[in-house]
Design a protein around this motif. Structure first.
Motif, mmCIF file in Angstrom:
data_model
loop_
_atom_site.group_PDB
_atom_site.id
_atom_site.type_symbol
_atom_site.label_atom_id
_atom_site.label_comp_id
_atom_site.label_asym_id
_atom_site.label_seq_id
_atom_site.Cartn_x
_atom_site.Cartn_y
_atom_site.Cartn_z
ATOM 1 N N SER A 136 36.868 -26.802 -119.400
ATOM 2 C CA SER A 136 37.152 -27.464 -120.944
ATOM 3 C C SER A 136 36.648 -28.881 -120.955
ATOM 4 C CB SER A 136 38.672 -27.383 -121.261
ATOM 5 O OG SER A 136 39.330 -26.061 -121.185
ATOM 6 N N GLY A 137 35.193 -29.215 -120.983
ATOM 7 C CA GLY A 137 34.962 -30.091 -120.968
ATOM 8 C C GLY A 137 34.056 -30.750 -122.019
ATOM 9 N N ILE A 138 34.149 -30.368 -122.991
ATOM 10 C CA ILE A 138 33.492 -30.662 -124.341
ATOM 11 C C ILE A 138 34.484 -31.392 -125.339
ATOM 12 C CG2 ILE A 138 32.248 -29.800 -126.112
ATOM 13 C CD1 ILE A 138 30.734 -29.279 -123.691
ATOM 14 N N MET A 139 34.179 -32.508 -125.602
ATOM 15 C CA MET A 139 35.076 -33.560 -126.435
ATOM 16 C C MET A 139 36.156 -33.754 -125.907
ATOM 17 S SD MET A 139 34.689 -32.807 -130.732
ATOM 18 C CE MET A 139 35.657 -33.956 -130.979
ATOM 19 N N ILE A 140 36.597 -34.853 -125.263
ATOM 20 C CA ILE A 140 37.719 -35.249 -124.422
ATOM 21 C C ILE A 140 38.314 -36.830 -124.882
ATOM 22 C CG2 ILE A 140 38.784 -35.232 -122.209
ATOM 23 C CD1 ILE A 140 36.134 -33.953 -121.240
ATOM 24 N N PRO A 156 53.384 -42.832 -127.998
ATOM 25 C CA PRO A 156 53.419 -43.983 -128.630
ATOM 26 C C PRO A 156 54.568 -44.972 -128.034
ATOM 27 C CG PRO A 156 54.600 -42.156 -129.521
ATOM 28 C CD PRO A 156 53.561 -41.460 -128.481
ATOM 29 N N HIS A 157 55.525 -44.094 -126.946
ATOM 30 C CA HIS A 157 56.447 -45.358 -126.772
ATOM 31 C C HIS A 157 56.028 -45.990 -125.425
ATOM 32 C CE1 HIS A 157 58.846 -42.657 -129.515
ATOM 33 N NE2 HIS A 157 59.627 -43.760 -129.543
ATOM 34 N N THR A 158 55.424 -45.161 -124.538
ATOM 35 C CA THR A 158 55.155 -45.964 -123.164
ATOM 36 C C THR A 158 53.570 -46.326 -123.214
ATOM 37 O OG1 THR A 158 54.354 -43.672 -122.466
ATOM 38 C CG2 THR A 158 56.483 -44.607 -121.851
ATOM 39 N N GLY A 159 52.742 -45.817 -124.127
ATOM 40 C CA GLY A 159 51.347 -46.367 -124.398
ATOM 41 C C GLY A 159 50.224 -45.544 -123.124
ATOM 42 N N ILE A 160 50.985 -44.432 -122.453
ATOM 43 C CA ILE A 160 50.392 -43.707 -121.548
ATOM 44 C C ILE A 160 49.257 -42.932 -122.303
ATOM 45 C CG2 ILE A 160 50.791 -41.649 -120.081
ATOM 46 C CD1 ILE A 160 53.124 -42.744 -119.088
ATOM 47 N N ARG A 161 48.129 -42.673 -121.622
ATOM 48 C CA ARG A 161 46.930 -42.225 -122.081
ATOM 49 C C ARG A 161 46.658 -40.761 -121.385
ATOM 50 N NH1 ARG A 161 43.266 -47.300 -121.758
ATOM 51 N NH2 ARG A 161 44.441 -47.401 -119.737
ATOM 52 N N VAL A 162 46.515 -39.608 -122.165
ATOM 53 C CA VAL A 162 46.244 -38.366 -121.529
ATOM 54 C C VAL A 162 44.935 -38.036 -122.117
ATOM 55 C CG1 VAL A 162 46.922 -35.945 -121.388
ATOM 56 C CG2 VAL A 162 48.724 -37.664 -121.535
ATOM 57 N N ARG A 163 44.067 -37.655 -121.145
ATOM 58 C CA ARG A 163 42.841 -36.928 -121.406
ATOM 59 C C ARG A 163 43.008 -35.818 -121.983
ATOM 60 N NH1 ARG A 163 38.589 -36.301 -117.876
ATOM 61 N NH2 ARG A 163 36.905 -36.852 -119.304
ATOM 62 N N PHE A 164 42.365 -35.413 -123.194
ATOM 63 C CA PHE A 164 42.816 -33.976 -123.848
ATOM 64 C C PHE A 164 41.670 -33.484 -124.314
ATOM 65 C CE2 PHE A 164 46.578 -32.801 -126.275
ATOM 66 C CZ PHE A 164 46.097 -31.598 -126.889
ATOM 67 N N PRO A 165 41.159 -32.258 -123.671
ATOM 68 C CA PRO A 165 39.790 -31.549 -124.073
ATOM 69 C C PRO A 165 40.198 -30.867 -125.145
ATOM 70 C CG PRO A 165 40.788 -30.757 -122.053
ATOM 71 C CD PRO A 165 41.667 -31.853 -122.349
ATOM 72 N N LEU A 166 39.372 -30.639 -126.040
ATOM 73 C CA LEU A 166 39.307 -29.852 -127.415
ATOM 74 C C LEU A 166 38.677 -28.458 -127.527
ATOM 75 C CD1 LEU A 166 39.048 -32.913 -130.016
ATOM 76 C CD2 LEU A 166 41.206 -31.709 -128.714
ATOM 77 N N TYR A 167 37.627 -28.456 -126.471
ATOM 78 C CA TYR A 167 36.909 -27.092 -126.517
ATOM 79 C C TYR A 167 36.858 -26.283 -124.942
ATOM 80 C CZ TYR A 167 35.082 -28.217 -131.176
ATOM 81 O OH TYR A 167 35.069 -28.327 -132.388
ATOM 82 N N ARG A 168 37.130 -24.962 -125.209
ATOM 83 C CA ARG A 168 36.911 -24.372 -123.780
ATOM 84 C C ARG A 168 35.507 -23.933 -123.853
ATOM 85 N NH1 ARG A 168 40.012 -18.991 -122.374
ATOM 86 N NH2 ARG A 168 42.031 -20.251 -122.500
#
Length: 506
Positions: A428-432, A438-450
């Motif tokens: 799932s490496g297309i558009m990430i 919002p509370h902690t500011g932690i960032r998650v890399r979030f893929p959108l395409y399989r």
């Protein structure tokens, strides 16, 4: 009247600046209340369930739901950002077996940590199978734990238990752990500190020069505090200076090309498909090989974590013997990010791109028809027809695993090294984009395409397997030699001895 307005302006301006300077400085030790952490967690869960394309690719929905619930119950009364990210979110993301879905700390944490050195477990270790060997020691006065010393356990945990425990916090594509062996080997103190925390001392089991197992008590590598107030103040206000590196040297970080003195082969190292002016680099390198009639080429992708599919496709076109595609299918589960748009970096721009590149099909998914249908032909200009040896490792990931899949099995091309960290069946490496809590500011890399690879293999969870496996060799480790490159050299020499099999017009 003018004086009155001027005084009002001064008062308002002073208030503005006083509020600004009164803002609390970021502290990594701040503990967030349970309610705030739960809100961040619930938001992340809802977004993943609604928008992630591969949540249930390797585990069924009931198993994933159960783990979601389990991690929610583990949220403590109060936790630091670091503890929440490492001990709640990281094990959760591991369950998806998606190597592109990862967690990172907040932007504020990154700014605070920039340039700092942290106390940690003192040994850098090369990790392979169930073995660990010292490759560096932060306690420089320690003459016991030298390079090559075999470690058999830490703080009562044997290697197998310790390695598997650390893996449970780290993501994979499918079930390929090769990338995690590479991660631990690159910075064991970092991962050990974040997973297990710090200890004043560590009990380390090791094999001595006589082959006997012993135990040593090692002190934590600790940063010595400067007693000088003046120096301390200077450290707080002065950012580490960055030495200016010439452009030519900067580019070698991303890619390099060298013809061996024997003129029998060249080595092309490509560490990314994102930077390095690669189009020009490829064109010049392959033109040089054509003019000099270099019969063999080593392409080193061992540190290539991926990048732009267009650039990995371009490299493939220079060496492929046949037409190829990028993917059998590429799709998202929705047409846009909906109500979660504001939490994604790039926001509505992601939506715009999704609207432009994808179209709804009968299966209800939003497919990218261009990459599903497009077939690419070998380059006509400066195409390379010689023997090609592609070096791979656990860090060969994402777009570089697409390259490996496309060329694997072709005549005159061999993969040499280890199983890639990037999935062979797909990823799932297309558009990430990044998803910010919002509370902690932690960032998650979030893929959108399989993406399912072109002419895909069955979904068994492996990376792309090498044609010529080369595992870690303890002797080479001691001597600081590159075994994979040495194997490639020997293969090239063997080919040269068979002159009738060497192409005459590369």
């Amino acid at each position: 009247m003018c004086t009155r307005y001027f005084l009002a302006f001064i008062i308002c301006t002073s208030s503005l600046f006083s509020c600004t300077t009164g803002k609390k400085a970021y502290s990594p030790y701040r503990k967030y209340p349970k309610e705030a952490l739960q809100k961040d967690y619930i938001l992340l869960r809802e977004a993943l369930e609604a928008k992630h394309p591969s949540l249930y690719w390797y585990q069924d929905k009931d198993s994933i739901d159960a783990f979601f619930d389990r991690q929610y119950l583990r949220i403590g009364d109060s936790m630091t950002e670091q503890a929440f990210a490492w001990h709640i979110i990281s094990p959760l993301l591991r369950q998806f077996h998606c190597g592109h879905t990862t967690v990172g700390l907040s932007k504020s944490y990154s700014k605070w940590a920039y340039g700092k050195t942290f106390s940690s477990f003192p040994l850098y270790l090369k990790v392979w199978n169930d073995s660990m060997a010292v490759i560096g020691n932060l306690n420089r006065k320690d003459s016991l734990m030298t390079r090559g010393t075999l470690v058999t356990g830490i703080n009562g945990s044997r290697n197998k238990e310790l390695i598997r425990g650390m893996f449970s916090y780290l993501p994979t594509d499918g079930f390929s752990e090769s990338i995690n062996y590479t991660r631990l080997s690159s910075n064991f103190p970092y991962f050990h500190r974040n997973i297990f925390g710090l200890s004043k001392t560590y009990r380390v089991n090791y094999i001595d020069s006589a082959g006997r197992e012993k135990e040593a008590i090692l002190p934590m590598f600790e940063i010595k505090k400067d007693s000088s107030k003046e120096k301390t103040a200077k450290q707080k206000t002065t950012k580490p200076s960055r030495k200016k590196i010439p452009r030519s040297e900067r580019l070698t970080v991303y890619r390099s090309f060298e013809i061996d003195s024997s003129k029998q082969f060249a080595v092309m190292t490509v560490n990314t498909f994102t930077r390095g002016n690669l189009r020009t680099f490829f064109r010049r390198s392959f033109r040089t090989m054509r003019k000099k009639k270099i019969p063999s080429l080593v392409i080193d992708l061992r540190s290539n974590g991926g990048g732009h599919v267009a650039l990995s496709t371009l490299l493939t076109r220079y060496v492929t013997r046949e037409r190829f595609g990028v993917a059998d299918s590429i799709y998202a589960v929705s047409k846009d990010l909906g109500r979660y748009t504001k939490h994604f970096r790039g926001g509505w721009l992601n939506n715009l791109e999704m609207w432009l590149i994808a179209a709804r099909r009968k299966d209800g998914k939003y497919h990218v028809p261009y990459l599903e249908k497009k077939k690419f032909s070998p380059k006509k200009s400066n195409h390379y027809n010689g023997h090609v040896y592609v070096l791979t490792s656990g860090s060969t990931f994402s777009a570089s695993s697409l390259f490996c899949n496309a060329v694997k099995g072709q005549e005159g091309i061999w993969l040499v090294g280890e199983e890639t960290g990037g999935g062979w069946h797909g990823n799932s490496g297309i558009m990430i984009p990044q998803f910010k809590l919002p509370h902690t500011g932690i960032r998650v890399r979030f893929p959108l395409y399989r993406l399912v690879q072109y002419r895909h293999v069955p979904k068994n969870g492996s990376g792309v397997m090498p044609d010529i496996p080369v595992e870690t060799d303890y002797r080479f480790l001691l001597e600081r030699k590159d075994k994979k490159m040495e194997v490639a050299r020997q293969l090239i020499l063997q080919q040269q001895e068979k002159q009738d099999s060497v192409p005459s017009n590369p």
